[in-house]
Design a protein around this motif. Sequence first.
Motif, PDB file in Angstrom:
ATOM      1  N   MET A 116      14.512 -33.765 -58.718  1.00 11.11           N
ATOM      2  CA  MET A 116      13.631 -34.877 -58.678  1.00 11.11           C
ATOM      3  C   MET A 116      14.865 -36.092 -58.408  1.00 11.11           C
ATOM      4  SD  MET A 116      11.140 -36.278 -61.698  1.00 11.11           S
ATOM      5  CE  MET A 116      12.025 -36.386 -62.736  1.00 11.11           C
ATOM      6  N   ASP A 161      17.742 -35.899 -56.966  1.00 10.73           N
ATOM      7  CA  ASP A 161      18.169 -35.776 -55.287  1.00 10.73           C
ATOM      8  C   ASP A 161      17.038 -36.570 -54.569  1.00 10.73           C
ATOM      9  OD1 ASP A 161      20.479 -34.709 -56.333  1.00 10.73           O
ATOM     10  OD2 ASP A 161      19.707 -32.836 -55.806  1.00 10.73           O
ATOM     11  N   ARG A 162      15.661 -36.081 -54.811  1.00 10.47           N
ATOM     12  CA  ARG A 162      14.797 -36.706 -53.660  1.00 10.47           C
ATOM     13  C   ARG A 162      14.579 -38.315 -53.872  1.00 10.47           C
ATOM     14  NH1 ARG A 162       9.621 -33.242 -53.316  1.00 10.47           N
ATOM     15  NH2 ARG A 162       9.557 -34.421 -51.374  1.00 10.47           N
ATOM     16  N   GLU A 170      17.366 -39.803 -52.018  1.00  3.20           N
ATOM     17  CA  GLU A 170      17.582 -39.743 -50.747  1.00  3.20           C
ATOM     18  C   GLU A 170      17.023 -41.133 -50.066  1.00  3.20           C
ATOM     19  OE1 GLU A 170      14.909 -36.683 -49.558  1.00  3.20           O
ATOM     20  OE2 GLU A 170      16.300 -35.117 -50.275  1.00  3.20           O
ATOM     21  N   ARG A 171      16.358 -41.891 -50.634  1.00  9.73           N
ATOM     22  CA  ARG A 171      15.569 -43.118 -49.788  1.00  9.73           C
ATOM     23  C   ARG A 171      16.650 -44.132 -50.074  1.00  9.73           C
ATOM     24  NH1 ARG A 171      11.890 -46.149 -54.044  1.00  9.73           N
ATOM     25  NH2 ARG A 171      12.814 -45.272 -55.954  1.00  9.73           N
TER      26      ARG A 171
END
Length: 137
Positions: A1, A3-4, A7-8
């Motif tokens: 979670m 890492d995701r 990413e932005r």
Amino acid sequence: MADRGAERFSTSISLRVNDASLPQSATDTPVRLDNAQGSHPSGSPADTAGVYRLGAQTYAVNRPWPEDMPDQITDEKLHLLLPEASISSMQSAEEAPSLVQEAWKLFLFFVLACLLMEALLCLPGQTAKRPSPTTRP
């Protein structure tokens, strides 16, 4: 979670092999930047993990996470797959301990006792104080 979510905010691009969002170009071909020697000499980002550059964009292509997770097989599945084989596993609780297992326990205790005795024998002994040399006038 985490890492995701990160990413932005990241400028680098991390994609998966065979990802639909892999950069495509009709004129340029991806150039592999890392020196890893894979099984595919072509080094296509569609089927090989690595670091690539396409035009001005640099991106990393990684294997999917499930490939790094080892599959584990239970005793029941193993007996279904190999019904005629005589198999014993470390987790198997069906069988009583054998003589070999008991002998290993005794051997390990013996080795531990020997190592402790060696450690005691290696301790430095007490040294007697020597009288300091006196100088004669």
